[in-house]
Design an enzyme around this catalytic site. Sequence first.
Site, mmCIF file in Angstrom:
data_model
loop_
_atom_site.group_PDB
_atom_site.id
_atom_site.type_symbol
_atom_site.label_atom_id
_atom_site.label_comp_id
_atom_site.label_asym_id
_atom_site.label_seq_id
_atom_site.Cartn_x
_atom_site.Cartn_y
_atom_site.Cartn_z
ATOM 1 N N ASP A 233 -0.006 5.124 1.021
ATOM 2 C CA ASP A 233 -0.178 6.091 2.108
ATOM 3 C C ASP A 233 -0.102 5.399 3.464
ATOM 4 O O ASP A 233 -0.858 4.473 3.753
ATOM 5 C CB ASP A 233 -1.520 6.814 1.965
ATOM 6 C CG ASP A 233 -1.581 7.670 0.707
ATOM 7 O OD1 ASP A 233 -0.896 8.702 0.672
ATOM 8 O OD2 ASP A 233 -2.301 7.288 -0.234
ATOM 9 N N ASP B 164 0.879 -1.155 0.000
ATOM 10 C CA ASP B 164 0.000 0.000 0.000
ATOM 11 C C ASP B 164 0.929 1.221 0.000
ATOM 12 O O ASP B 164 2.135 1.088 0.253
ATOM 13 C CB ASP B 164 -0.886 -0.033 1.254
ATOM 14 C CG ASP B 164 -1.707 1.230 1.418
ATOM 15 O OD1 ASP B 164 -2.336 1.666 0.438
ATOM 16 O OD2 ASP B 164 -1.701 1.796 2.531
#
Length: 223
Positions: A14, A12
């Site tokens: 952020d 991922d």
Amino acid sequence: MTTAKLKAVIFDMDGVLIDSEPLWQIAEHKVLTDLGLNISIEETVETTGLRIDQVVAFWYARFPWPNYDNAQTAQAIVDQVVSHILANGEAMTGVISALESCQEMGLKIGLATSSSSDIISAVLNKLAIGSYFDAIKSAEHLSYGKPHPEVYLNCADALNIAPVNCLAIEDSFNGLVAARAANMQTIAIPEKRLSQQPRWIIAHQQLEDLTFLPSFLAQKISC
């Protein structure tokens, strides 16, 4: 953890690669309070991991405001986040060593994010890490963002690796649900102040930060 052979690691973005969750919270809070919503910056944590249009829709459902324009509000938040990233964005602890370890171990590397192409470009340029990734997929134009698994499935497909042979690394519960639904192996690296919450039990493994990933991968591959 599942015994399926590990062939790829999908990150991922952020909160995993870049310390952008506080920047999202600041931008989200400013834009929404400018619209007249009486919310605290702490409340913005509720939308962590959601795609930006889902974030705006979430708040509109809770506190409807006049002249609702999801796309306009979403873009206002994104523009502020990009500005913050380019000015102040910093890599999360252990990012470079984690990416280098994946390469050294012969693992393919993917990126699966709910963020838009504008945010992805800002992050990869700011951290100078774009060359590490074999596939980059965004949920920006998908029918559903996380916690739907589509963005993870698309990334595995682009890597030409079966989902069960992929390890997804997430900081948000919504993202973790998406990766589990995609039938991937999972690691949760939640924000420190949230790390004791019992919900992270759905991850196959929980780590404090990415500095622990190389040793975990070495152990996993040697099994």
